[in-house]
Design an enzyme around this catalytic site. Structure first.
Site, short mmCIF file in Angstrom:
data_model
loop_
_atom_site.label_atom_id
_atom_site.label_comp_id
_atom_site.label_asym_id
_atom_site.label_seq_id
_atom_site.Cartn_x
_atom_site.Cartn_y
_atom_site.Cartn_z
N SER A 21 -8.72 -7.64 -2.06
CA SER A 21 -9.37 -6.64 -3.09
C SER A 21 -10.12 -7.60 -4.00
O SER A 21 -10.06 -8.71 -4.20
CB SER A 21 -8.05 -6.02 -3.62
OG SER A 21 -8.55 -5.51 -4.95
N TYR A 79 0.06 -5.43 -8.03
CA TYR A 79 -1.09 -5.36 -7.06
C TYR A 79 -2.13 -6.65 -7.14
O TYR A 79 -2.27 -7.42 -6.22
CB TYR A 79 -1.77 -3.99 -7.37
CG TYR A 79 -2.89 -3.69 -6.19
CD1 TYR A 79 -2.53 -3.28 -5.08
CD2 TYR A 79 -4.08 -4.08 -6.68
CE1 TYR A 79 -3.62 -3.02 -4.15
CE2 TYR A 79 -5.44 -3.88 -5.56
CZ TYR A 79 -4.74 -3.48 -4.47
OH TYR A 79 -5.81 -3.08 -3.42
P1 NAD Z 1 -4.46 3.74 2.47
O1 NAD Z 1 -3.17 4.15 1.53
O2 NAD Z 1 -4.99 4.75 3.14
O3 NAD Z 1 -3.79 2.78 3.41
C1 NAD Z 1 -2.79 1.70 3.34
C2 NAD Z 1 -2.30 1.46 4.77
O4 NAD Z 1 -1.01 0.64 4.62
C3 NAD Z 1 -1.48 3.10 4.95
O5 NAD Z 1 -1.83 3.33 6.22
C4 NAD Z 1 -0.02 2.78 4.81
O6 NAD Z 1 0.75 3.45 5.75
C5 NAD Z 1 0.15 1.44 5.17
N1 NAD Z 1 1.34 1.02 4.83
C6 NAD Z 1 1.99 0.89 3.54
N2 NAD Z 1 3.29 0.29 3.25
C7 NAD Z 1 3.38 -0.32 4.68
C8 NAD Z 1 4.43 -0.96 5.29
N3 NAD Z 1 5.44 -1.23 4.46
N4 NAD Z 1 4.07 -1.41 6.44
C9 NAD Z 1 3.21 -1.11 7.09
N5 NAD Z 1 2.17 -0.27 6.64
C10 NAD Z 1 2.00 0.05 5.41
O7 NAD Z 1 -5.31 3.00 1.44
P2 NAD Z 1 -6.66 1.85 1.97
O8 NAD Z 1 -7.49 2.15 1.04
O9 NAD Z 1 -7.01 2.17 3.22
O10 NAD Z 1 -5.92 0.45 1.94
C11 NAD Z 1 -5.96 -0.59 2.78
C12 NAD Z 1 -6.06 -1.86 2.06
O11 NAD Z 1 -7.28 -2.13 1.51
C13 NAD Z 1 -4.60 -2.30 1.29
O12 NAD Z 1 -4.37 -3.45 1.50
C14 NAD Z 1 -5.53 -2.10 -0.11
O13 NAD Z 1 -4.80 -3.01 -1.03
C15 NAD Z 1 -6.91 -2.91 0.15
N6 NAD Z 1 -7.86 -2.14 -0.65
C16 NAD Z 1 -8.55 -0.96 -0.69
C17 NAD Z 1 -9.34 -0.67 -1.71
C18 NAD Z 1 -9.83 0.65 -1.80
O14 NAD Z 1 -10.82 0.95 -2.75
N7 NAD Z 1 -9.61 1.52 -1.01
C19 NAD Z 1 -9.84 -1.71 -2.41
C20 NAD Z 1 -9.59 -2.86 -2.15
C21 NAD Z 1 -8.38 -3.15 -1.42
#
Ligand code: NAD
Length: 266
Positions: A152, A165
C-alpha cells in the site's frame, strides 16, 4: 516480446473481491491457470472460476485463511494437486481494523498483523519451497518463480488512526526486499505493488460521495483508481516483460505518494 502467461500457474490470495478478483481475472486473461483463494465468500470465488472457465481458461477456488499455517499448507497442496506446479504468487489478502492508537485493542493489532504481514510471509515461504522443488523451463518463463506482494502507499505514508495497517504494510516492504535479496540468485523474482486509493470494499466509506471528492485532493492524477489499474500492473510484473524488475515496489497511486499537499504551498 509479447505478454503471455501461457502454461503458468498463478495463485491469488483474497481473490473473491476487489483487487485480488481483478488480478486473478487479468492473470487468467493472459493465459495463466489460476487458483482463486477466498477466506469466507465462496460464491464470488466460484463465480469467478466459472467466468474464467467460460472464457476457455482454467481455474479452481480454494478456501483458506492466510494467517493460519495449516490453511496455507493446504492451499498450496491443493494448487499442486490440481495443476502440478506454481509459477506466480500474488499475496494480496489484507484487511483494516481502524482505531486511534490509544484505543486500539491488542486483538485488532494482532488480527491485522497476522493477515497482512504474517499471511504474506507464510504464503511467500510456501511459494519459495515449491519454486525450489520444481523444474524451471526458461521457454515458459525467464524467472524460476514470481512473488508479488500487495502492499500500500501506507508502506511509505504514515496514516493516523491506522497504526496496525501502516505497520503491517511497512513490514511487507522489508519482507519483500529481504526475500528478493535472499532468493534472487535462484532467478526467483520478488516485488511489491503499492496501490493508492482504489475503489473496493476495503474503502467504500472514503472513495464514494463527498468523502471521495475530498480524497481527490490527495491524488495529483485526478481520479480514484480502478481494480484493473492494479491488475494490469500485476500481470506485467508476473510476465517476462518485467524480467529485470526485482526487489522493488511499484506505486500504482495516481501520484498520491508525491506529497500533493505541497502543490499549493509555494
Ligand atoms: P477487499 O476487502 O475487497 O479484499 C481483501 C481480500 O482479503 C478479501 O477478499 C478478503 O476476503 C481477503 N482476506 C481477508 N482476511 C483474509 C484471511 N485471513 N485469509 C485470506 N483472505 C483474507 O479489499 P482490496 O482493496 O481488494 O484489498 C486487497 C489488498 O490491497 C489488501 O492487501 C489491501 O491492503 C491492499 N490495498 C488496497 C487499497 C485500496 O485502495 N483498495 C490500497 C492499498 C492497498
Amino acid at each position: 516480446m509479447i505478454l503471455s502467461l501461457e502454461n503458468q500457474v498463478a495463485l491469488v490470495t483474497g481473490a473473491s473481491s476487489g483487487l485480488g478478483y481483478a488480478c486473478a481475472e487479468g492473470l487468467a486473461r493472459a493465459g495463466a491457470s489460476v487458483v482463486v483463494n477466498y477466506h469466507r465468500q465462496a460464491e464470488p470465488a466460484e463465480e469467478l472460476v466459472e467466468k474464467i472457465r467460460a472464457a476457455g481458461g482454467q481455474a479452481i477456488a480454494v478456501k483458506g485463511d492466510v494467517s493460519k499455517e495449516a490453511d496455507v499448507d493446504a492451499l498450496f497442496s491443493q494448487t499442486i494437486a490440481e495443476f502440478g506446479r506454481l509459477d506466480i504468487l500474488v499475496a494480496n489478502s489484507g484487511l483494516q481494523k481502524d482505531a486511534p492508537s490509544i484505543e486500539m485493542t491488542l486483538e485488532d493489532w494482532n488480527t491485522v498483523i497476522d493477515v497482512n504481514l504474517t499471511g504474506q510471509f507464510l504464503c511467500a515461504r510456501a511459494a519459495l519451497r515449491q519454486f525450489r522443488k520444481q523444474n524451471h523451463d526458461t521457454q515458459i518463463s525467464r524467472a524460476a518463480g514470481k512473488i508479488i506482494h500487495m502492499s500500500s502507499v501506507h508502506q511509505r505514508i504514515p496514516w493516523a488512526g491506522h497504526v496496525n495497517y501502516a505497520a503491517s504494510k511497512g513490514g511487507v516492504d522489508l519482507l519483500m526486499q529481504t526475500l528478493a535479496q535472499e532468493v534472487g540468485e535462484e532467478r526467483i523474482r520478488v516485488n511489491g505493488i503499492a496501490p493508492g486509493a482504489i475503489a473496493t470494499a476495503i474503502n467504500e466509506d472514503t472513495t464514494q460521495g463527498e468523502a471521495g471528492k475530498e480524497l481527490l485532493k490527495l491524488i495529483p492524477y485526478g481520479r480514484i483508481g480502478d481494480a484493473e489499474d492494479v491488475a494490469n500492473a500485476v500481470v506485467w510484473l508476473a510476465s517476462d516483460l518485467s524480467d529485470y524488475v526485482h526487489g522493488t515496489t511499484l506505486f500504482i497511486d495516481g501520484g498520491m505518494s508525491l506529497y500533493p499537499g505541497f502543490r499549493d504551498n509555494g
